[in-house]
Motif scaffolding. Structure first.
Motif, PDB file in Angstrom:
ATOM      1  N   ALA A  11     -13.273 -10.102  -3.353  1.00 53.87           N
ATOM      2  CA  ALA A  11     -13.061  -8.523  -3.820  1.00 53.87           C
ATOM      3  C   ALA A  11     -11.800  -8.058  -2.883  1.00 53.87           C
ATOM      4  N   LYS A  12     -11.954  -8.375  -1.582  1.00 55.64           N
ATOM      5  CA  LYS A  12     -10.948  -7.845  -0.684  1.00 55.64           C
ATOM      6  C   LYS A  12      -9.597  -8.234  -0.936  1.00 55.64           C
ATOM      7  N   PHE A  13      -9.487  -9.546  -1.258  1.00 52.88           N
ATOM      8  CA  PHE A  13      -8.164 -10.270  -1.541  1.00 52.88           C
ATOM      9  C   PHE A  13      -7.669  -9.543  -2.813  1.00 52.88           C
ATOM     10  N   THR A  14      -8.281  -9.549  -3.997  1.00 55.08           N
ATOM     11  CA  THR A  14      -7.821  -8.850  -5.149  1.00 55.08           C
ATOM     12  C   THR A  14      -7.542  -7.345  -4.947  1.00 55.08           C
ATOM     13  N   ARG A  15      -8.143  -6.712  -4.091  1.00 48.37           N
ATOM     14  CA  ARG A  15      -8.015  -5.231  -3.824  1.00 48.37           C
ATOM     15  C   ARG A  15      -6.539  -5.145  -3.216  1.00 48.37           C
TER      16      ARG A  15
ATOM     17  N   ASP B 185      -0.229  -6.320   5.135  1.00 48.43           N
ATOM     18  CA  ASP B 185      -0.496  -5.688   6.323  1.00 48.43           C
ATOM     19  C   ASP B 185      -0.398  -4.235   6.289  1.00 48.43           C
ATOM     20  N   ALA B 186       0.362  -3.754   5.214  1.00 52.11           N
ATOM     21  CA  ALA B 186       0.305  -2.166   5.144  1.00 52.11           C
ATOM     22  C   ALA B 186      -1.160  -1.660   4.401  1.00 52.11           C
ATOM     23  N   ALA B 187      -1.483  -2.661   3.385  1.00 54.13           N
ATOM     24  CA  ALA B 187      -2.795  -2.226   2.659  1.00 54.13           C
ATOM     25  C   ALA B 187      -3.759  -2.501   3.436  1.00 54.13           C
ATOM     26  N   LYS B 188      -3.997  -3.319   4.533  1.00 51.48           N
ATOM     27  CA  LYS B 188      -4.845  -3.568   5.541  1.00 51.48           C
ATOM     28  C   LYS B 188      -5.003  -2.664   6.394  1.00 51.48           C
TER      29      LYS B 188
END
Length: 273
Positions: free
Chosen positions: A226-230, A259-262
């Protein structure tokens, strides 16, 4: 009478059973449904169970009723085929699980005391299941662990069974050491068949690490998916704002957007109440 029942919006379980009976009728039923057998329906049963789990994980409570209905249909489908073969009926299925629940909860339905911890109840449950397996001549420690389970779920069940008879690493550190060992072995192998085997060994030990840490490997991997998809969808959205797609980008740009999304997710977690 059957048509009245089929169209009765409050027909409940009898309505669903009649619908399935009619779908499987060799003369008037649905050609697709008539052609199915246990093996062809089994994948749908697994899929529907995962869709129930997905709705719960997303807290999509408005969808849960429908997903549970889809899963219930699978039990009805298998039972209808069994009844046609003279094996058992839906009442037999319901009675079997009822008998099992009563037998496995003597502290609720019998004379045993309810004054015990949840951990003790789990131990009692496993002892009862072991006795049931013995009655079926399933005497091996690993007997009865379904081969059709998802591989991660089956791995943790196998490991739990082995651990109950003392076949287990005493500490998490020893599991971590084994992971390093298996990763090194995977790095060194050249043969494709050996690489396949070593990769499986590494996955198996990773499951063991989750078990030692009290983590559900299946749930952890679902969360990672789910995290990867998001985050990847965040990359796509950022690129779309520039009039681009991932195919128009390169790894460096997409990695920076990742990295920005993270960073955004970490900030949101930090500021969450």
């Amino acid at each position: 009478m059957s048509d009245d029942l089929i169209h009765d919006p409050k027909g409940g379980m009898p309505r669903l059973l009649e619908i399935m009976r009619r779908l499987r009728d060799p003369e008037t039923g649905c050609p697709w449904d008539i052609e199915q057998d246990f093996a062809s329906i089994a994948p749908y049963t697994i899929e529907e169970a995962y869709e129930v789990a997905d709705a719960i994980e997303r807290e999509a409570w408005g969808e849960l009723k429908g997903e549970l209905g889809d899963l219930l249909l699978q039990s009805v489908y298998h039972t209808q085929m069994a009844e046609e073969a003279g094996m058992f009926s839906f009442d037999d299925v319901a009675n079997a699980i009822s008998d099992k629940m009563v037998a496995r909860h003597p502290h609720v339905f019998g004379d045993e005391s309810r004054e015990k911890s949840a951990e003790q109840q789990v131990q009692d449950w496993e002892q009862i299941k072991a006795a049931e397996r013995a009655g079926k001549a399933e005497t091996g420690v690993l007997a009865g662990v379904a081969k059709g389970l998802p591989a991660l779920s089956r791995a943790i069940k196998l490991q739990n069974r082995a651990a109950r008879v003392g076949f287990d690493w005493p500490t998490t550190d020893e599991v971590l050491d084994k992971i390093v060992e298996e990763a090194q072995e995977l790095r060194e192998v050249q043969d494709e068949a050996e690489r396949f085997e070593e990769f499986g060994d590494l996955l198996f030990v990773m499951v063991n690490l989750g078990r030692h840490m009290g983590l559900d490997p299946e749930a952890a991997l679902r969360a990672a998916n789910a995290k990867f998809t998001r985050r990847f969808e965040s990359i796509e959205a950022a690129l779309a704002a520039q009039g681009k797609t991932p195919a128009d980008s390169d790894l460096a740009e997409m990695d920076a957007l990742w990295d920005a999304a993270k960073a955004v997710e970490k900030a949101q977690k930090k500021n969450a109440p």
